[in-house]
Design a protein around this motif. Structure first.
Motif, PDB file in Angstrom:
ATOM      1  N   ALA A 120      54.708  10.008 -11.742  1.00 33.54           N
ATOM      2  CA  ALA A 120      53.703   8.951 -11.836  1.00 33.54           C
ATOM      3  C   ALA A 120      52.431   9.620 -12.329  1.00 33.54           C
ATOM      4  O   ALA A 120      51.978  10.617 -11.745  1.00 33.54           O
ATOM      5  CB  ALA A 120      53.474   8.295 -10.485  1.00 33.54           C
ATOM      6  N   ALA A 136      53.658   4.894  -6.272  1.00 32.98           N
ATOM      7  CA  ALA A 136      54.672   4.914  -7.334  1.00 32.98           C
ATOM      8  C   ALA A 136      55.613   6.115  -7.175  1.00 32.98           C
ATOM      9  O   ALA A 136      56.829   5.996  -7.361  1.00 32.98           O
ATOM     10  CB  ALA A 136      53.989   4.960  -8.701  1.00 32.98           C
ATOM     11  N   SER A 194      59.690   5.996  -6.377  1.00 27.39           N
ATOM     12  CA  SER A 194      60.666   6.672  -7.220  1.00 27.39           C
ATOM     13  C   SER A 194      61.633   7.519  -6.398  1.00 27.39           C
ATOM     14  O   SER A 194      62.846   7.517  -6.650  1.00 27.39           O
ATOM     15  CB  SER A 194      59.951   7.550  -8.243  1.00 27.39           C
ATOM     16  OG  SER A 194      60.883   8.254  -9.018  1.00 27.39           O
ATOM     17  N   GLN A 206      56.366   6.402 -14.444  1.00 24.07           N
ATOM     18  CA  GLN A 206      55.331   5.376 -14.540  1.00 24.07           C
ATOM     19  C   GLN A 206      54.026   6.005 -15.020  1.00 24.07           C
ATOM     20  O   GLN A 206      53.613   7.051 -14.508  1.00 24.07           O
ATOM     21  CB  GLN A 206      55.087   4.709 -13.188  1.00 24.07           C
ATOM     22  CG  GLN A 206      56.270   3.921 -12.659  1.00 24.07           C
ATOM     23  CD  GLN A 206      55.882   3.075 -11.465  1.00 24.07           C
ATOM     24  OE1 GLN A 206      54.917   2.324 -11.509  1.00 24.07           O
ATOM     25  NE2 GLN A 206      56.640   3.193 -10.389  1.00 24.07           N
TER      26      GLN A 206
END
Length: 338
Positions: free
Chosen positions: A167, A307, A311, A326
C-alpha cells in the motif's frame, strides 16, 4: 489466605452444564455452522456460568494459526516515538485486524541485533503474517519474509519485493506537484532537505523535486540527511544556509524535517513566507504546530495501515499477493508557510 489457584474451566465442564457433547461445544467454539440455535444458546449460557475461557494457544496448535499479525517498523526507536505517521499506520492496521479478530504484534527493528532477533522470531510460527513499514532495498527482514513465504504487505514500495503486496502513495508525483507550486510563488533559489534516501519514499521525493525544477535544478542546493526527523531538519537547514544564504524556497521531505528547518530559518532572522517559502510532506500533526502552518502533501497514513492489513488478511484467505496492491491519493494542502 487461600493460595490455591482456581481450577480452570474446561470444555467438559461447559458440555456437562449445557447438556450437550464435548464435540458440539468444540464446533461452536471453532465457528462451525451446523449447530442448532438451541444448543448454541445453552452453550453460551454454560460458558458464562462456569467461567470458561478458550485456550487460544491450544487452539492455535490445532488450527495452525496464531491469530496474530506482526507490524514490523524498521526505524530507530527515537523516530518511532517522534513520527506521527507510524502511529497512524499502526492504529489503522490495528482497527482492521481487530474487526477480523486478529491481534496486532508491534515489532521494532532498530539495530542489526534487532533484525537478527526478529528474523529468528518470524521462523517460530508465532505470527500468521506481517505488515512491513520503512523497508529498504536489500532489507534482511524482507529476505526473511520471502524465504519463509509469510503472507506480507509493505507500506511503501521497495523496488526489490517482486510481486509482494503493498500500500503506497505516489511520492514522486506529489513531490513534483508541491515543488511546482512553491516555484509558482516566484521563488528562484529553491533547495531541498532530502531525507531517508535509502528507501523508496525518500528517493522518490527527491526525484519529484528534480522533475519539477527541470533545468533550474541545482544539485548543490540539495542537503541529504538520514532520517525524517526534526533534528535532521535543523541540521539540513543550517547546512543549506551556510552554503546558500540567499535561498528563498525549501522543500523538506517530511513535516518533521520542515518544522526543524523553519525553526532554524526563523532563528536566523528569515521571515516565512516573505523571505523563504517552506513546504513539507505528510500533513501530520507537525504541519499545524509550525507558525505559520505548513504547506504540505497529505499522506493518508491510517488508510495505508488499513489497506496493508486488509491485504494480509486476504492472503490468509488464499488470495494472491499481487491482487493486494493499492496506491492511494495524496493531495497537496496549501497553507501559510509558502
Amino acid at each position: 489466605m487461600n493460595t490455591q489457584r482456581r481450577r480452570r474451566a474446561t470444555v467438559k465442564d461447559v458440555a456437562e452444564e449445557a447438556g450437550v457433547s464435548r464435540g458440539t461445544v468444540s464446533r461452536v467454539l471453532n465457528g462451525h455452522p451446523y449447530v442448532s440455535d438451541e444448543a448454541r444458546t445453552a452453550i453460551d449460557a454454560a460458558i458464562a456460568k462456569v467461567g470458561f475461557v478458550p485456550n487460544n494457544a491450544a487452539r492455535s496448535l490445532v488450527m495452525r494459526q496464531s491469530m496474530a499479525i506482526g507490524l514490523i517498523v524498521h526505524e530507530p526507536h527515537s523516530l518511532f516515538i517522534e513520527d506521527p505517521n507510524i502511529g497512524a499506520i499502526l492504529l489503522g492496521a490495528n482497527a482492521t485486524l481487530s474487526d477480523a479478530d486478529y491481534q496486532l504484534s508491534c515489532l521494532i527493528a532498530d539495530t542489526s541485533r534487532d533484525i537478527d532477533r526478529l528474523t529468528r522470531y518470524l521462523t517460530g510460527g508465532l505470527i500468521d503474517g506481517v505488515i512491513i513499514v520503512s523497508a529498504r532495498e536489500g532489507d534482511p527482514i524482507t529476505k526473511a519474509v520471502a524465504r519463509l513465504d509469510l503472507p506480507a504487505a509493505f507500506v511503501g514500495h521497495p523496488r526489490d519485493i517482486g510481486d509482494a503486496a503493498y500500500a503506497a502513495i505516489d511520492n514522486r508525483g506529489a513531490a513534483r506537484e508541491i515543488t511546482r507550486r512553491l516555484a509558482a510563488t516566484g521563488r528562484k533559489k529553491i533547495g531541498m532537505i532530502a531525507a531517508a534516501l535509502d528507501r523508496d519514499s525518500g528517493a522518490d521525493r527527491l526525484a519529484g523535486f528534480v522533475d519539477a525544477l527541470g533545468n533550474d535544478f541545482d544539485p548543490q542546493r540539495v542537503e541529504r540527511v538520514p532520517l525524517y526527523s526534526y533534528s535532521d531538519g535543523q541540521k539540513g537547514m543550517r547546512a543549506l544556509l551556510e552554503k546558500h544564504p540567499d535561498i528563498d524556497g525549501v522543500f523538506a521531505s517530511s513535516d518533521a524535517v520542515a518544522a526543524g528547518a523553519m525553526e532554524v530559518l526563523q532563528s536566523a532572522g528569515h521571515r516565512i513566507p516573505e523571505d523563504v517559502g517552506v513546504v513539507g510532506f505528510d500533513d501530520s500533526s507537525w504541519a499545524l504546530r509550525t507558525d505559520p502552518p505548513l504547506s504540505t502533501v497529505r499522506q493518508p497514513a491510517g488508510e495505508l495501515g488499513r489497506a496493508a492489513a486488509q491485504s494480509v488478511l486476504a492472503q490468509l484467505r488464499g488470495e494472491k499477493a499481487r491482487d493486494g496492491i493499492q496506491v492511494l491519493e495524496c493531495p497537496v494542502v496549501w497553507r501559510g508557510s509558502a
